[in-house]
Design a protein around this motif. Structure first.
Motif, PDB file in Angstrom:
ATOM      1  N   ASN A 176       0.819  -1.219   0.000  1.00 15.78           N
ATOM      2  CA  ASN A 176       0.000   0.000   0.000  1.00 15.78           C
ATOM      3  C   ASN A 176       0.854   1.271   0.000  1.00 15.78           C
ATOM      4  O   ASN A 176       0.327   2.390   0.045  1.00 15.78           O
ATOM      5  N   HIS A 177       2.167   1.129  -0.078  1.00  6.72           N
ATOM      6  CA  HIS A 177       3.042   2.301   0.008  1.00  6.72           C
ATOM      7  C   HIS A 177       2.850   3.294  -1.140  1.00  6.72           C
ATOM      8  O   HIS A 177       2.730   2.920  -2.288  1.00  6.72           O
ATOM      9  N   ARG A 178       2.832   4.547  -0.781  1.00  2.45           N
ATOM     10  CA  ARG A 178       3.032   5.621  -1.748  1.00  2.45           C
ATOM     11  C   ARG A 178       3.702   6.767  -0.988  1.00  2.45           C
ATOM     12  O   ARG A 178       3.510   6.897   0.234  1.00  2.45           O
ATOM     13  N   SER A 179       4.509   7.552  -1.649  1.00  4.83           N
ATOM     14  CA  SER A 179       5.152   8.671  -0.964  1.00  4.83           C
ATOM     15  C   SER A 179       4.122   9.744  -0.641  1.00  4.83           C
ATOM     16  O   SER A 179       3.180   9.960  -1.405  1.00  4.83           O
ATOM     17  N   VAL A 180       4.316  10.384   0.496  1.00  2.00           N
ATOM     18  CA  VAL A 180       3.403  11.438   0.947  1.00  2.00           C
ATOM     19  C   VAL A 180       4.173  12.758   0.959  1.00  2.00           C
ATOM     20  O   VAL A 180       5.281  12.819   1.501  1.00  2.00           O
ATOM     21  N   ARG A 181       3.613  13.774   0.345  1.00  2.67           N
ATOM     22  CA  ARG A 181       4.318  15.060   0.240  1.00  2.67           C
ATOM     23  C   ARG A 181       3.534  16.192   0.883  1.00  2.67           C
ATOM     24  O   ARG A 181       3.775  17.369   0.627  1.00  2.67           O
TER      25      ARG A 181
END
Lengths: 250, 250
Positions: free
Chosen positions: A10-15
């Motif tokens: 479920n990983h995605r980068s958060v900005r």
């Protein structure tokens, strides 16, 4: 599928983070998780610097190319390859360690060590519902980061890691097809086959960029990579490595 | 503490596996988890080679210093930094990418990329009750590994990863104290303070080695490191990097 693998997939980068800061307990669990990663021959060749000083965060954001999420996050870490304590061990033990520390092998060891640790930190953070973003941009000026954080020789600030409560979560970018990166027994280096696979992946990425919720654009993966790789960047990394006592072997 | 962090904190390397092989589904979940790790600017600079051919496994074990668990495991992976497909993108896109691919910056990018991916693979495997052991020993002869696995230029076989059902699980070696590797805002480089901390850690490790269930010995961490670092090893890594088109920048 278990909860751990669900977290990984479920990983995605958060900005974009809320202004909630991490608790001391969260920071401790993240760093302890990092330290539990495998380490080459028990060498433990890394250090982690938590940066909370607003002026230092602002300077790091500037170095990284004015990324606001380097300033606005729940906690900011800088992950460093570190053979400084091993140089001290040379003094303590009256052992001639410098020739070893300066080999390319030990550069690889230290870089791999810190990356394994950081990915454990990431998994720990995400398991707590936090979001993360790696900040390779601190390598835009490793000399400045050294100065800012007071790094001695044998320490390389390789990347930052912003962690916090996600304010906005984006979609997941499709990765290269598993078959393209996973080989069995022999690397399939057939250029024509690989180029066909890249064409197909370009179509996938084109559709992703065209359809995503925000920041839609028309692009492909090979187009993006071709542009990025046409411009050599961070040419002073080589000098910085040598300044810090890495990769000095003849 | 949640299940994910428990998995991370419970890690120890496993060097003895049953003869149960991983299922295709397990392998797929492990590789997919690896691919979901963050990747620098979406570069995806790695490949993974599953090695099942008994002759190739035997040769890898020999290269790695006759480690039996390179042969006897549930599955064996070789993790490679990989900019070969990016060289092909240069051809596809008529972009001059080679100068970029040969910078030290891109060496760091590719090594970090593959290490992040591998650590996700490890966490996925351990979450399924499997054990793992990283095999840095394949760097004893990267030229031989290149030959064995048919690696083209721009591919670096950095480490192996043995995964399988644990037959024997050892105790956990205490890590350096958190305070020794974690700094706030400024790196504490005071040599005397660090040496005192290393002395205290030596006592911890001495007690661990003296008390553990098997393979007891009298040793300290700085003693172990001092001996290891007195002997430069793998001096051909530098040549191999250049042969494969890495770190060729002047």
């Amino acid at each position: 599928m278990n909860q751990v693998i669900e977290t990984l997939l479920n990983h995605r980068s958060v900005r974009s983070f809320t202004d909630e800061t991490l608790t001391d307990e969260q920071i401790r669990l993240i760093v302890e998780s990092a330290q539990r990663a495998s380490t080459s021959s028990f060498i433990q060749a890394y250090s982690i610097i938590g940066v909370t000083d607003p002026e230092k965060k602002a300077r790091l954001a500037e170095i990284a190319g004015n990324q606001q999420y380097v300033i606005d996050n729940g906690h900011f870490f800088v992950f460093c390859a570190d053979l400084y304590r091993h140089e001290l061990i040379g003094e303590l033990r009256e052992a001639e360690v410098n020739a070893t520390l300066e080999t390319d092998e030990k550069l690889l060891v230290a870089v791999i060590d810190v990356a394994l640790a950081s990915q454990n930190a990431v998994v720990a953070a995400e398991s707590m519902g936090l979001g993360i973003c790696y900040i390779g941009g601190i390598r835009n000026d490793m000399f400045a980061v050294k100065e800012l954080l007071g790094l001695p020789e044998r320490v390389l600030p390789l990347f930052g890691l912003a962690i916090g409560v996600p304010e906005h979560v984006e979609g997941q970018k499709p990765r290269l097809p598993l078959e393209h990166i996973y080989h069995e027994n022999t690397y399939v280096a057939d250029a024509e086959q690989l180029k066909q696979e890249l064409d197909a992946y370009d179509a996938t990425i084109h559709d992703y960029y065209a359809a995503r919720g925000s920041n839609q654009r028309s692009d492909t993966w090979t187009g993006q990579m071709g542009r990025m790789l046409s411009k050599p960047t961070r040419l002073d990394v080589k000098d910085f490595l040598k300044t810090q006592g890495y990769s000095k072997q003849n």
